[in-house]
Write a protein that holds these residues in place. Structure first.
Motif, PDB file in Angstrom:
ATOM      1  N   GLN A  19       0.819  -1.210   0.000  1.00  0.00           N
ATOM      2  CA  GLN A  19       0.000   0.000   0.000  1.00  0.00           C
ATOM      3  C   GLN A  19       0.857   1.265   0.000  1.00  0.00           C
ATOM      4  OE1 GLN A  19      -3.589   0.169   0.013  1.00  0.00           O
ATOM      5  NE2 GLN A  19      -3.106  -1.882  -0.765  1.00  0.00           N
ATOM      6  N   GLN A  20       1.996   1.223   0.682  1.00  0.00           N
ATOM      7  CA  GLN A  20       2.840   2.397   0.791  1.00  0.00           C
ATOM      8  C   GLN A  20       3.751   2.526  -0.433  1.00  0.00           C
ATOM      9  OE1 GLN A  20       2.625   0.030   3.121  1.00  0.00           O
ATOM     10  NE2 GLN A  20       2.395   0.875   5.186  1.00  0.00           N
ATOM     11  N   ALA A  21       4.172   3.771  -0.677  1.00  0.00           N
ATOM     12  CA  ALA A  21       5.184   4.012  -1.698  1.00  0.00           C
ATOM     13  C   ALA A  21       6.547   3.717  -1.089  1.00  0.00           C
ATOM     14  CB  ALA A  21       5.122   5.462  -2.173  1.00  0.00           C
ATOM     15  N   LEU A  22       7.467   3.180  -1.910  1.00  0.00           N
ATOM     16  CA  LEU A  22       8.778   2.768  -1.400  1.00  0.00           C
ATOM     17  C   LEU A  22       9.851   3.144  -2.413  1.00  0.00           C
ATOM     18  CD1 LEU A  22       9.837  -0.465   0.353  1.00  0.00           C
ATOM     19  CD2 LEU A  22      10.927   0.084  -1.821  1.00  0.00           C
ATOM     20  N   SER A  23      10.973   3.641  -1.875  1.00  0.00           N
ATOM     21  CA  SER A  23      12.116   3.929  -2.745  1.00  0.00           C
ATOM     22  C   SER A  23      13.399   3.582  -2.000  1.00  0.00           C
ATOM     23  CB  SER A  23      12.138   5.399  -3.169  1.00  0.00           C
ATOM     24  OG  SER A  23      12.367   6.236  -2.055  1.00  0.00           O
ATOM     25  N   ILE A  24      14.386   3.103  -2.766  1.00  0.00           N
ATOM     26  CA  ILE A  24      15.694   2.791  -2.205  1.00  0.00           C
ATOM     27  C   ILE A  24      16.744   3.499  -3.064  1.00  0.00           C
ATOM     28  CG2 ILE A  24      17.362   0.984  -1.642  1.00  0.00           C
ATOM     29  CD1 ILE A  24      15.054  -0.959  -1.354  1.00  0.00           C
ATOM     30  N   TYR A  25      17.555   4.350  -2.432  1.00  0.00           N
ATOM     31  CA  TYR A  25      18.649   5.044  -3.114  1.00  0.00           C
ATOM     32  C   TYR A  25      19.967   4.517  -2.567  1.00  0.00           C
ATOM     33  CZ  TYR A  25      15.473   8.384  -5.278  1.00  0.00           C
ATOM     34  OH  TYR A  25      14.494   8.973  -6.049  1.00  0.00           O
ATOM     35  N   ASP A  26      20.979   4.432  -3.449  1.00  0.00           N
ATOM     36  CA  ASP A  26      22.273   3.912  -3.011  1.00  0.00           C
ATOM     37  C   ASP A  26      23.141   5.018  -2.427  1.00  0.00           C
ATOM     38  OD1 ASP A  26      23.293   5.357  -5.150  1.00  0.00           O
ATOM     39  OD2 ASP A  26      23.528   3.591  -6.454  1.00  0.00           O
ATOM     40  N   ALA A  27      24.394   4.665  -2.112  1.00  0.00           N
ATOM     41  CA  ALA A  27      25.287   5.622  -1.459  1.00  0.00           C
ATOM     42  C   ALA A  27      25.625   6.802  -2.357  1.00  0.00           C
ATOM     43  CB  ALA A  27      26.577   4.911  -1.023  1.00  0.00           C
ATOM     44  N   ASP A  28      25.462   6.664  -3.670  1.00  0.00           N
ATOM     45  CA  ASP A  28      25.726   7.755  -4.613  1.00  0.00           C
ATOM     46  C   ASP A  28      24.479   8.550  -4.919  1.00  0.00           C
ATOM     47  OD1 ASP A  28      28.420   7.008  -4.857  1.00  0.00           O
ATOM     48  OD2 ASP A  28      27.914   5.476  -6.361  1.00  0.00           O
ATOM     49  N   LEU A  29      23.438   8.342  -4.121  1.00  0.00           N
ATOM     50  CA  LEU A  29      22.163   9.052  -4.299  1.00  0.00           C
ATOM     51  C   LEU A  29      21.559   8.781  -5.671  1.00  0.00           C
ATOM     52  CD1 LEU A  29      22.799  12.502  -2.570  1.00  0.00           C
ATOM     53  CD2 LEU A  29      22.121  10.313  -1.588  1.00  0.00           C
ATOM     54  N   PRO A 109      18.650   4.138   7.200  1.00  0.00           N
ATOM     55  CA  PRO A 109      19.891   3.908   6.448  1.00  0.00           C
ATOM     56  C   PRO A 109      20.141   2.413   6.258  1.00  0.00           C
ATOM     57  CG  PRO A 109      20.385   4.511   8.704  1.00  0.00           C
ATOM     58  CD  PRO A 109      18.898   4.669   8.546  1.00  0.00           C
ATOM     59  N   LEU A 110      20.888   2.081   5.194  1.00  0.00           N
ATOM     60  CA  LEU A 110      21.274   0.700   4.900  1.00  0.00           C
ATOM     61  C   LEU A 110      22.717   0.475   5.320  1.00  0.00           C
ATOM     62  CD1 LEU A 110      19.628   0.340   1.381  1.00  0.00           C
ATOM     63  CD2 LEU A 110      18.774  -0.511   3.568  1.00  0.00           C
ATOM     64  N   PRO A 111      23.099  -0.774   5.643  1.00  0.00           N
ATOM     65  CA  PRO A 111      24.451  -1.046   6.162  1.00  0.00           C
ATOM     66  C   PRO A 111      25.569  -0.615   5.219  1.00  0.00           C
ATOM     67  CG  PRO A 111      23.022  -2.935   6.511  1.00  0.00           C
ATOM     68  CD  PRO A 111      22.253  -1.980   5.657  1.00  0.00           C
ATOM     69  N   GLU A 112      25.363  -0.763   3.916  1.00  0.00           N
ATOM     70  CA  GLU A 112      26.434  -0.456   2.962  1.00  0.00           C
ATOM     71  C   GLU A 112      26.251   0.904   2.308  1.00  0.00           C
ATOM     72  OE1 GLU A 112      26.689  -3.642   0.208  1.00  0.00           O
ATOM     73  OE2 GLU A 112      27.210  -5.142   1.722  1.00  0.00           O
ATOM     74  N   GLY A 113      25.529   1.788   2.959  1.00  0.00           N
ATOM     75  CA  GLY A 113      25.282   3.105   2.404  1.00  0.00           C
ATOM     76  C   GLY A 113      23.952   3.139   1.689  1.00  0.00           C
ATOM     77  N   GLY A 114      23.411   4.334   1.552  1.00  0.00           N
ATOM     78  CA  GLY A 114      22.103   4.474   0.965  1.00  0.00           C
ATOM     79  C   GLY A 114      21.024   4.324   2.020  1.00  0.00           C
ATOM     80  N   TRP A 115      19.771   4.430   1.597  1.00  0.00           N
ATOM     81  CA  TRP A 115      18.684   4.305   2.551  1.00  0.00           C
ATOM     82  C   TRP A 115      17.412   3.890   1.835  1.00  0.00           C
ATOM     83  CZ3 TRP A 115      19.731   8.722   0.057  1.00  0.00           C
ATOM     84  CH2 TRP A 115      18.675   9.504  -0.394  1.00  0.00           C
ATOM     85  N   VAL A 116      16.470   3.364   2.651  1.00  0.00           N
ATOM     86  CA  VAL A 116      15.160   2.983   2.161  1.00  0.00           C
ATOM     87  C   VAL A 116      14.133   3.893   2.827  1.00  0.00           C
ATOM     88  CG1 VAL A 116      14.974   1.177   3.924  1.00  0.00           C
ATOM     89  CG2 VAL A 116      13.460   1.123   1.939  1.00  0.00           C
ATOM     90  N   THR A 117      13.186   4.370   2.036  1.00  0.00           N
ATOM     91  CA  THR A 117      12.164   5.288   2.544  1.00  0.00           C
ATOM     92  C   THR A 117      10.795   4.750   2.192  1.00  0.00           C
ATOM     93  OG1 THR A 117      13.669   7.141   2.166  1.00  0.00           O
ATOM     94  CG2 THR A 117      11.353   7.668   2.568  1.00  0.00           C
TER      95      THR A 117
END
Length: 635
Positions: A19-29, A109-117
Motif C-alpha cells: 500500500q505504501q510508496a517505497l524507494s531505495i537510493y544507493d550511497a551515490d544518491l 539507512p542501509l548497512p552499505e550506504g544508501g537508505w530505504v524510505t
C-alpha cells in the motif's frame, strides 16, 4: 551473481502490491529500486523511476511541480535535501502536501550506504483522529466499532484494487510480449473459433500469401483465405475442431506457393483451432531438385551396365553384318543387311541419348538478361520452322535479369518448338509466353494450333520412350525437358486449350542481384581476336578493361593505381601466364588474379596455376566471368 528474471518479476510484483510508496537510493544518491505507488503518489515521469535516476533530479522535479508548496530558494532547498540524504540519519516525519493530503515519511539507512524510505498516505487516519478528538464525548462505542470496521474494509478494498491493478499490468505486459514474438515469427499464426471465424492473427498472412489481407480478425476461414484454398484445408480444419491435430502441405492455387499448415485443437471451453502456416516454397523446390538428382543417379546405375552390354551386342551385330556383306548373297539380301546396319546405328544413337539423359548433369545458373536471351533464341526457333508455321514470343517478366541456366533452357524451349511444329502438319502458329507468377515462379507456356494432345499423350508424354511419331521419334524429347525442369525444383504440365495444345513450365523465379561496382580489369592475351571477345563480355557486364598483348606489357600496367583484377591467358609468348601472376603477386599481394586457358586439366602448367588462382576454361562465357567477379565481391 546475475539475478533470476523470475525472481525479479516476483519481487517487483510484490513491491507493487504494498500500500505504501517505497524507494531505495544507493550511497551515490541514485535510485536502486522503487515500486509503482511511489511513481503514482508523486506523479513522477518514467525517467525518475528508472534505476540510476539521481536523487537531486527527483527533488528538483518535485519542487518545480509544487509538491513542497512555495519554495523561495529552490537551489538552496534542493542542496539541503541532498545534505540530509547524505547524512543517512534515520527519521520519521509527517507533512501535508501541496494538494492537502498528509503523508508520513519514514527513512532508514542501509548497512552499505544508501537508505530505504517508505511513504504512507495517512490523510484518512488524521481526519479520523481529529474527529475523535473533537467529538469523543458524543461518539458511542457502536460508532467507534463501525468506524474501525469501515477503516478495515477500506484497507481491504484498497489492497484488492492494488492487486487487480498489478494483475492487469502483468497481463498487459505479457500480452505485449506475446504480440511482439508472434509478429516477429516468420509464419502466420492465428486462431479460428468453433464457428470458423478468426479471433486472432499476427497479421503475417499477407507476407505468406501476397494477395491476401493481413487484418482478418472477424472474417470467416473462407473469406480470409479464398474459396479455393479454404476448400483444400476444410477437412483438416474440421478434424482439428473435433480434437485431431494434423499437418498439411499444399500448393496455394492463386500464388503457386508451397505452404505447410499445422492445425492444433483449442482444448479450452471455447473450442476452435490454432493455425501455424509457413512458406516452404524454396524447401519444396530444393526437395524436388534433390529427388530428381537421386532418380537420375538410380537411372544411371540401372542403365549403365545394360547400355554397356547392349553396345557390345550392337558391335557384334554390326561386325556380323559386315562379314555377311562380303559373302555371296542371294538377290535382295543386301537390302536386308543395309536395313540391319541402319537399325544398329539408330540403336547406337539411342544409347547416346540415354547416356545424356541419365548421366551427370547439373544446373549452372548465372545472371541472364532476359531480353538478350529471347533475342538470341527467337531466330533459332524460327529457323527450325517451315514457311507455313509462325512463331510469336511475348515477354511479361518485369525483371531485366534472372538467374537461369541459359544453355539448358534454350535447348528445352527449342525442343518444345520442334514438338509443336511436328503436331501442326506444316501450317499453324506457335505462341510462347514468359510471365511471373506471384514473384515465386517463372512460367513459360508454349501453345500451338495443332490437334492437341491425345488422352494417352496427356497421361504418358513425359515418360521415357513414349512417342506418337512412330519409328521417327525416340520418346526422349519431352522427358529431357521434364528432367531439366525437375532439376531446378520446378514443374511441367501438359494440357489442351481451345486452339490446340499447351505445355507449361514453371521454374523458380530468382531475379539476378544488382551488379557490384564496376571493376578495372587488366586483360592479358597475345591473340587480338580472343582478347577482343573477352573484352566485349567484360564491358557488357559493366566493367572497365585495360588490354595487354604480352607479359612484359602486363607487368608494367599492373602497377596502375585502382586496378582490381588481372585476367591472363596461360600460354603467352615469352613469359607464361603463371609466371606473370607470380611476379605480380609478389609486388601486389592484394590484387585479384585469375587465369584462362584451353590446356587440358592434367597439363602441368594449368595444374600449377590452379593451385593458387582461379582458372577458367576457354571459351570463356559471361556466366564464368560473372561468377568469378561476384565470388570476389562476396568474399
Amino acid at each position: 551473481m546475475p539475478r533470476d528474471r523470475t525472481t525479479e518479476s516476483f519481487t517487483r510484483a510484490g513491491l507493487n502490491l504494498i500500500q505504501q510508496a517505497l524507494s531505495i537510493y544507493d550511497a551515490d544518491l541514485r535510485l536502486a529500486v522503487c515500486n509503482r505507488p511511489f511513481q503514482e503518489m508523486f506523479g513522477l515521469p518514467e525517467r525518475l523511476v528508472t534505476p540510476g535516476a539521481r536523487f537531486d533530479d527527483t527533488i528538483r522535479y518535485l519542487v518545480d511541480t509544487g509538491e513542497y508548496g512555495q519554495v523561495d530558494d529552490p537551489k538552496a532547498f534542493i542542496a539541503d535535501k541532498v545534505d540530509q540524504a547524505l547524512a543517512f540519519v534515520a527519521h520519521y516525519v509527517e507533512r501535508t502536501r501541496a494538494n492537502g493530503r498528509t503523508i508520513s515519511v519514514e527513512g532508514s539507512p542501509l548497512p552499505e550506504g544508501g537508505w530505504v524510505t517508505v511513504y504512507t498516505d495517512i490523510t484518512s487516519v488524521k481526519r479520523q483522529e481529529a474527529l475523535l478528538r473533537a467529538r469523543s464525548e458524543e461518539l458511542s462505542d457502536q460508532l467507534l466499532t463501525h468506524a474501525e470496521e469501515l477503516a478495515l474494509t477500506n484497507r481491504r478494498l484498497e489492497a484488492t484494487i492494488a492487486q487487480l491493478q498489478e494483475a492487469k499490468a502483468e497481463l498487459t505486459e505479457m500480452e505485449a510480449r506475446t504480440r511482439l514474438v508472434t509478429e516477429m515469427t516468420p509464419a502466420h499464426i492465428a486462431h479460428v473459433d468453433a464457428d470458423g471465424v478468426y479471433t486472432f492473427t499476427n497479421r503475417r498472412l499477407s507476407a505468406l500469401l501476397p494477395d491476401r489481407h493481413s487484418d482478418i480478425v472477424g472474417l470467416s476461414f473462407t473469406e480470409a483465405l479464398g474459396a479455393d484454398t479454404a476448400q483444400l484445408l476444410q477437412d483438416n480444419l474440421a478434424r482439428a475442431a473435433l480434437g485431431e491435430a494434423s499437418v498439411r502441405e499444399f500448393t496455394d492455387p492463386a500464388t503457386g506457393r508451397r505452404i505447410r499448415s499445422a492445425f492444433t485443437p483449442d482444448e479450452t471451453a471455447e473450442g476452435g483451432v490454432y493455425l501455424l502456416s509457413t512458406d516452404v516454397t524454396e524447401e519444396a523446390q530444393a526437395r524436388a531438385a534433390l529427388l530428381q538428382t537421386h532418380k537420375r543417379e538410380l537411372a544411371a546405375q540401372l542403365t549403365s551396365g545394360l547400355a554397356h552390354d547392349f553396345a557390345n551386342l550392337l558391335t557384334i551385330i554390326l561386325g556380323l553384318q559386315t562379314r555377311l556383306e562380303k559373302m555371296p548373297l542371294p538377290l535382295g539380301a543386301h537390302e536386308l543387311t543395309s536395313a540391319t546396319r541402319m537399325a544398329v546405328r539408330r540403336g547406337g544413337a539411342l544409347l547416346d541419348k540415354i547416356a545424356g539423359m541419365t548421366g551427370s548433369r547439373t544446373v549452372q545458373t548465372a545472371p541472364v538478361v532476359v531480353q538478350d536471351f529471347l533475342d538470341t533464341f527467337t531466330p533459332l526457333a524460327r529457323a527450325a520452322l517451315p514457311e507455313g508455321v509462325t512463331f510469336q514470343l511475348t515477354n511479361e517478366v518485369p525483371h531485366p535479369a534472372l538467374m537461369l541456366d541459359a544453355g539448358s533452357l534454350s535447348d528445352s524451349l527449342l525442343n518444345l518448338v520442334l514438338n509443336a511444329r511436328d503436331a501442326m502438319n506444316g501450317t499453324g502458329q506457335i505462341t510462347m509466353t514468359l510471365r511471373p507468377v506471384k514473384d515465386t515462379w517463372l512460367e513459360i507456356t508454349a501453345d500451338d494450333t495443332g490437334a492437341g494432345f491425345s488422352d494417352d499423350a496427356l497421361a504418358s508424354a513425359l515418360d521415357p520412350f513414349f512417342t506418337t511419331k512412330g519409328d521417327e521419334g525416340s520418346g526422349l524429347g519431352l522427358t529431357m525437358v521434364y528432367d531439366l525442369v525437375k532439376l531446378t525444383g520446378g514443374t511441367m504440365r501438359l494440357s489442351n486449350i481451345a486452339s490446340g495444345a499447351r505445355v507449361s513450365l514453371r521454374l523458380p523465379l530468382k531475379p539476378a542481384e544488382a551488379e557490384a561496382r564496376p571493376r578495372l580489369i587488366l586483360l592479358v592475351d597475345d591473340m587480338p581476336d580472343l582478347r577482343a571477345g573477352v573484352r566485349e563480355i567484360l564491358t557488357d557486364l559493366g566493367h572497365q578493361v585495360i588490354e595487354a598483348a604480352s607479359a612484359e606489357e602486363a607487368e608494367t600496367l599492373a602497377d596502375l593505381p585502382g586496378l582490381d583484377w588481372v585476367l591472363s591467358d596461360i600460354k603467352l609468348g615469352g613469359m607464361d601466364g603463371v609466371a606473370l601472376c607470380k611476379s605480380i603477386a609478389a609486388r601486389h599481394p592484394d590484387l585479384n588474379l585469375a587465369l584462362m586457358t584451353s590446356l587440358p586439366a592434367a597439363d602441368p602448367l594449368r595444374t600449377e596455376g590452379a593451385a593458387r588462382w582461379p582458372v577458367l576454361s576457354k571459351p570463356v562465357t559471361p556466366g564464368d566471368l560473372h561468377r568469378l567477379l561476384n565470388a570476389e565481391a562476396a568474399a
